[in-house]
Motif scaffolding. Structure first.
Motif, short mmCIF file in Angstrom:
data_model
loop_
_atom_site.label_atom_id
_atom_site.label_comp_id
_atom_site.label_asym_id
_atom_site.label_seq_id
_atom_site.Cartn_x
_atom_site.Cartn_y
_atom_site.Cartn_z
N MET A 91 7.83 8.06 13.90
CA MET A 91 6.77 8.66 13.08
C MET A 91 5.97 7.55 12.39
N LYS A 92 4.65 7.63 12.48
CA LYS A 92 3.80 6.64 11.83
C LYS A 92 3.74 6.91 10.34
N ILE A 93 3.90 5.84 9.55
CA ILE A 93 3.83 5.98 8.09
C ILE A 93 2.70 5.16 7.48
N TRP A 94 2.17 4.18 8.23
CA TRP A 94 1.04 3.40 7.72
C TRP A 94 0.24 2.89 8.91
N LEU A 95 -1.00 3.32 9.02
CA LEU A 95 -1.84 2.96 10.15
C LEU A 95 -1.06 3.19 11.45
N GLN A 96 -0.90 2.14 12.27
CA GLN A 96 -0.18 2.32 13.54
C GLN A 96 1.31 2.12 13.42
N HIS A 97 1.82 1.88 12.21
CA HIS A 97 3.20 1.44 12.04
C HIS A 97 4.16 2.61 11.78
N ASP A 98 5.30 2.60 12.48
CA ASP A 98 6.44 3.40 12.05
C ASP A 98 7.24 2.55 11.06
N GLN A 99 8.38 3.09 10.58
CA GLN A 99 9.11 2.37 9.53
C GLN A 99 9.57 1.00 9.99
N ALA A 100 10.14 0.92 11.17
CA ALA A 100 10.64 -0.37 11.64
C ALA A 100 9.52 -1.37 11.82
N SER A 101 8.39 -0.92 12.35
CA SER A 101 7.26 -1.81 12.57
C SER A 101 6.68 -2.29 11.25
N LEU A 102 6.58 -1.39 10.28
CA LEU A 102 6.04 -1.78 8.98
C LEU A 102 6.98 -2.75 8.27
N ASP A 103 8.27 -2.48 8.33
CA ASP A 103 9.22 -3.41 7.72
C ASP A 103 9.08 -4.80 8.34
N ALA A 104 8.92 -4.86 9.64
CA ALA A 104 8.75 -6.15 10.32
C ALA A 104 7.45 -6.82 9.91
N ALA A 105 6.41 -6.03 9.69
CA ALA A 105 5.11 -6.58 9.32
C ALA A 105 5.12 -7.21 7.93
N TYR A 106 6.10 -6.85 7.10
CA TYR A 106 6.23 -7.45 5.78
C TYR A 106 7.45 -8.36 5.68
N ASP A 107 7.97 -8.79 6.81
CA ASP A 107 9.09 -9.72 6.85
C ASP A 107 8.64 -10.97 7.61
N LEU A 143 -0.89 -2.90 -2.68
CA LEU A 143 0.55 -2.69 -2.73
C LEU A 143 0.99 -1.37 -2.10
N GLU A 144 0.08 -0.49 -1.75
CA GLU A 144 0.50 0.79 -1.17
C GLU A 144 1.36 0.60 0.08
N PRO A 145 0.92 -0.15 1.09
CA PRO A 145 1.80 -0.31 2.26
C PRO A 145 3.04 -1.14 1.97
N VAL A 146 2.95 -2.06 1.01
CA VAL A 146 4.13 -2.84 0.64
C VAL A 146 5.23 -1.91 0.15
N LEU A 147 4.84 -0.91 -0.64
CA LEU A 147 5.82 0.01 -1.20
C LEU A 147 6.30 1.04 -0.20
N LEU A 148 5.65 1.12 0.94
CA LEU A 148 6.17 1.94 2.03
C LEU A 148 7.14 1.17 2.91
N SER A 149 7.14 -0.15 2.77
CA SER A 149 8.03 -1.01 3.55
C SER A 149 9.36 -1.18 2.82
N VAL A 158 10.63 -4.16 -5.33
CA VAL A 158 9.36 -4.18 -6.06
C VAL A 158 9.31 -3.04 -7.06
N MET A 159 9.65 -1.83 -6.65
CA MET A 159 9.91 -0.70 -7.55
C MET A 159 8.80 -0.46 -8.58
N LEU A 160 7.65 0.01 -8.10
CA LEU A 160 6.54 0.38 -8.96
C LEU A 160 6.24 1.86 -8.79
N ASP A 161 5.72 2.48 -9.85
CA ASP A 161 5.22 3.84 -9.67
C ASP A 161 3.79 3.76 -9.14
N ALA A 162 3.21 4.90 -8.81
CA ALA A 162 1.90 4.92 -8.15
C ALA A 162 0.82 4.32 -9.03
N ALA A 163 0.86 4.59 -10.32
CA ALA A 163 -0.16 4.06 -11.22
C ALA A 163 -0.06 2.55 -11.34
#
Length: 255
Positions: free
Chosen positions: A1-17, A164-170, A176-181
């Motif tokens: 399942m895509k969670i950010w642009l073309q990324h699924d969870q594993a792909s997004l995690d890799a994109a921030y590693d 930081l939106e996609p960072v917090l999805l990774s 990092v632990m931030l709320d939306a605001a």
């Protein structure tokens, strides 16, 4: 399942590693430490304190141009001033004092607290003259946050994260632990119009796709920015870009 642009969870995690994209990361980090030790030996910085933290202040040579305040990277949770004096030889030779501060790391403190510490560092340095701000990786994020709030003589951002939106999805959300605001307030891309200083942006073509996308997005939001795309350069090698070649010449010329 895509969670950010073309990324699924594993792909997004890799994109921030960055380890996925730079398997020689450990070698680069060792080089940072060795080059900082060499800079300290050659330039003998003063070790000063602002608040509870230390700051290496490398002395300027030649015509004074102000202070380069460099904020180190490390995914907000690693590295220190002992790894981060790599820009000092080039900028001290060009007439800058170079300030390399420590600051709290996540998750021992929260990101809003770290930003406040760096605000305090800026206030402490203001009497020394014009401040040229720079940062690499998470340090570029922190520098960009400061640049949306305060005036600087110039701002140099290398391989940073600006939304930081996609960072917090990774997987980085675990520390990092931030709320939306908070995430919105600390996302410089959303406040780019507030940045009035000359901006110098750099990123390497061998970085992760998300770091490339975020840098390009900030460049598009800052028509005044001078951009330096580094062919074949990975995230860790890019940290040296402000100290050499066309980018160094541009930053010095802005002083």
């Amino acid at each position: 399942m895509k969670i950010w642009l073309q990324h699924d969870q594993a792909s997004l995690d890799a994109a921030y590693d960055q380890r996925v994209w730079a398997p020689d990361m450990a070698d680069w980090l060792a080089r940072y430490r060795a080059d900082t030790e060499a800079a300290r030996a050659a330039l003998r910085p003063a070790v000063l304190s602002y608040g509870p933290h230390g700051c290496d202040l490398y002395p300027a040579q030649g015509r004074p141009r102000g202070v380069l305040l460099h904020i180190h990277g490390g995914a907000w949770r690693a590295q220190s001033r002992a790894d981060s004096g790599i820009l000092a030889p080039a900028f001290c030779a060009a007439g800058f004092e170079v300030a390399v501060p420590d600051f709290s790391l996540l998750p021992a403190r929260r990101l809003p607290d770290v930003v406040q510490e760096l605000r305090d560092c800026v206030a402490w340095l203001r009497p020394r003259g014009p401040i040229h701000l720079s940062g690499h990786s998470s340090g570029a994020h922190l520098a960009a946050v400061l640049a949306t709030e305060q005036d600087f003589a110039s701002v140099t951002l290398v391989s940073g994260l600006y939304d930081l939106e996609p960072v917090l999805l990774s997987s980085r959300r675990d520390y990092v632990m931030l709320d939306a605001a908070e995430a919105a307030a600390l996302s410089p891309l959303r406040h780019a119009a507030r940045i009035t200083a000359p901006v110098f942006l750099a990123w390497g073509t061998a970085e992760s796709p998300e770091f490339i996308r975020q840098s390009a997005a900030l460049a598009a939001a800052l028509p005044q920015a001078a951009c330096f795309v580094l062919p074949g350069v990975n995230h860790f090698a890019a940290a040296y870009a402000p100290a050499q070649g066309a980018m160094h010449e541009a930053v010095v010329a802005a002083a």
